[in-house]
Write a protein that holds these residues in place. Structure first.
Motif, PDB file in Angstrom:
ATOM      1  N   ALA A  12       0.825  -1.209   0.000  1.00 34.35           N
ATOM      2  CA  ALA A  12       0.000   0.000   0.000  1.00 34.35           C
ATOM      3  C   ALA A  12       0.862   1.263   0.000  1.00 34.35           C
ATOM      4  O   ALA A  12       0.463   2.289  -0.535  1.00 34.35           O
ATOM      5  N   VAL A  13       2.058   1.192   0.592  1.00 31.38           N
ATOM      6  CA  VAL A  13       2.979   2.324   0.623  1.00 31.38           C
ATOM      7  C   VAL A  13       4.327   1.844   0.090  1.00 31.38           C
ATOM      8  O   VAL A  13       4.884   0.871   0.576  1.00 31.38           O
ATOM      9  N   VAL A  14       4.819   2.535  -0.929  1.00 29.82           N
ATOM     10  CA  VAL A  14       6.097   2.182  -1.550  1.00 29.82           C
ATOM     11  C   VAL A  14       7.009   3.396  -1.464  1.00 29.82           C
ATOM     12  O   VAL A  14       6.612   4.510  -1.807  1.00 29.82           O
ATOM     13  N   GLN A  15       8.234   3.184  -0.990  1.00 36.87           N
ATOM     14  CA  GLN A  15       9.213   4.260  -0.905  1.00 36.87           C
ATOM     15  C   GLN A  15      10.438   3.856  -1.710  1.00 36.87           C
ATOM     16  O   GLN A  15      10.943   2.742  -1.574  1.00 36.87           O
ATOM     17  N   LYS A  16      10.911   4.768  -2.559  1.00 33.55           N
ATOM     18  CA  LYS A  16      12.068   4.485  -3.402  1.00 33.55           C
ATOM     19  C   LYS A  16      12.827   5.791  -3.592  1.00 33.55           C
ATOM     20  O   LYS A  16      12.225   6.838  -3.794  1.00 33.55           O
ATOM     21  N   VAL A  17      14.159   5.742  -3.534  1.00 34.71           N
ATOM     22  CA  VAL A  17      14.951   6.959  -3.693  1.00 34.71           C
ATOM     23  C   VAL A  17      14.884   7.459  -5.128  1.00 34.71           C
ATOM     24  O   VAL A  17      14.546   8.609  -5.384  1.00 34.71           O
ATOM     25  N   ASN A  18      15.190   6.633  -6.082  1.00 35.69           N
ATOM     26  CA  ASN A  18      15.180   7.023  -7.493  1.00 35.69           C
ATOM     27  C   ASN A  18      13.774   6.905  -8.076  1.00 35.69           C
ATOM     28  O   ASN A  18      12.956   6.139  -7.570  1.00 35.69           O
ATOM     29  N   PRO A  19      13.494   7.632  -9.158  1.00 32.42           N
ATOM     30  CA  PRO A  19      12.195   7.478  -9.814  1.00 32.42           C
ATOM     31  C   PRO A  19      11.979   6.026 -10.243  1.00 32.42           C
ATOM     32  O   PRO A  19      12.940   5.317 -10.544  1.00 32.42           O
ATOM     33  N   PRO A  20      10.733   5.576 -10.281  1.00 32.34           N
ATOM     34  CA  PRO A  20      10.479   4.177 -10.665  1.00 32.34           C
ATOM     35  C   PRO A  20      10.693   3.971 -12.159  1.00 32.34           C
ATOM     36  O   PRO A  20      10.564   4.893 -12.962  1.00 32.34           O
ATOM     37  N   THR A  21      11.004   2.738 -12.515  1.00 34.40           N
ATOM     38  CA  THR A  21      11.075   2.362 -13.925  1.00 34.40           C
ATOM     39  C   THR A  21       9.659   2.092 -14.414  1.00 34.40           C
ATOM     40  O   THR A  21       8.723   1.993 -13.602  1.00 34.40           O
ATOM     41  N   GLU A  22       9.486   1.947 -15.717  1.00 34.96           N
ATOM     42  CA  GLU A  22       8.157   1.618 -16.248  1.00 34.96           C
ATOM     43  C   GLU A  22       7.676   0.285 -15.700  1.00 34.96           C
ATOM     44  O   GLU A  22       6.492   0.114 -15.402  1.00 34.96           O
ATOM     45  N   GLU A  23       8.586  -0.681 -15.553  1.00 32.02           N
ATOM     46  CA  GLU A  23       8.223  -1.997 -15.004  1.00 32.02           C
ATOM     47  C   GLU A  23       7.735  -1.856 -13.569  1.00 32.02           C
ATOM     48  O   GLU A  23       6.740  -2.477 -13.171  1.00 32.02           O
ATOM     49  N   GLU A  24       8.406  -1.029 -12.779  1.00 30.50           N
ATOM     50  CA  GLU A  24       8.008  -0.833 -11.390  1.00 30.50           C
ATOM     51  C   GLU A  24       6.658  -0.141 -11.296  1.00 30.50           C
ATOM     52  O   GLU A  24       5.830  -0.506 -10.464  1.00 30.50           O
ATOM     53  N   VAL A  25       6.408   0.845 -12.149  1.00 34.14           N
ATOM     54  CA  VAL A  25       5.107   1.523 -12.158  1.00 34.14           C
ATOM     55  C   VAL A  25       4.003   0.521 -12.463  1.00 34.14           C
ATOM     56  O   VAL A  25       2.935   0.557 -11.852  1.00 34.14           O
ATOM     57  N   SER A  26       4.254  -0.399 -13.368  1.00 33.11           N
ATOM     58  CA  SER A  26       3.232  -1.395 -13.713  1.00 33.11           C
ATOM     59  C   SER A  26       2.905  -2.301 -12.531  1.00 33.11           C
ATOM     60  O   SER A  26       1.825  -2.870 -12.465  1.00 33.11           O
ATOM     61  N   LYS A  27       3.820  -2.428 -11.577  1.00 32.93           N
ATOM     62  CA  LYS A  27       3.604  -3.296 -10.417  1.00 32.93           C
ATOM     63  C   LYS A  27       2.989  -2.574  -9.223  1.00 32.93           C
ATOM     64  O   LYS A  27       2.555  -3.202  -8.273  1.00 32.93           O
TER      65      LYS A  27
END
Length: 62
Positions: A12-27
């Protein structure tokens, strides 16, 4: 603790330093909260993808 791309981006909450990749956004699940250095001016396509998933983005800007 690293949960891996397949599990971590389904939370429900995702934290990441760098912007997400397209693959990560799809997940990222619909309605999730995403915290990141997203750089919206440089990553307009990612912002649009995240908005289509109705994700709440807490963008860190320094």
């Amino acid at each position: 603790m690293y949960l891996g791309i397949h599990y971590g981006f389904s939370l429900a909450v995702v934290q990441k330093v760098n912007p997400p990749t397209e693959e990560e956004v799809s997940k990222i699940k619909e309605g999730a909260t995403f915290v990141s250095f997203l750089y919206p001016a440089q990553n307009g396509a990612l912002v649009k993808e995240l908005s289509q998933k109705k994700a709440f983005c807490d963008v860190l800007i320094f």
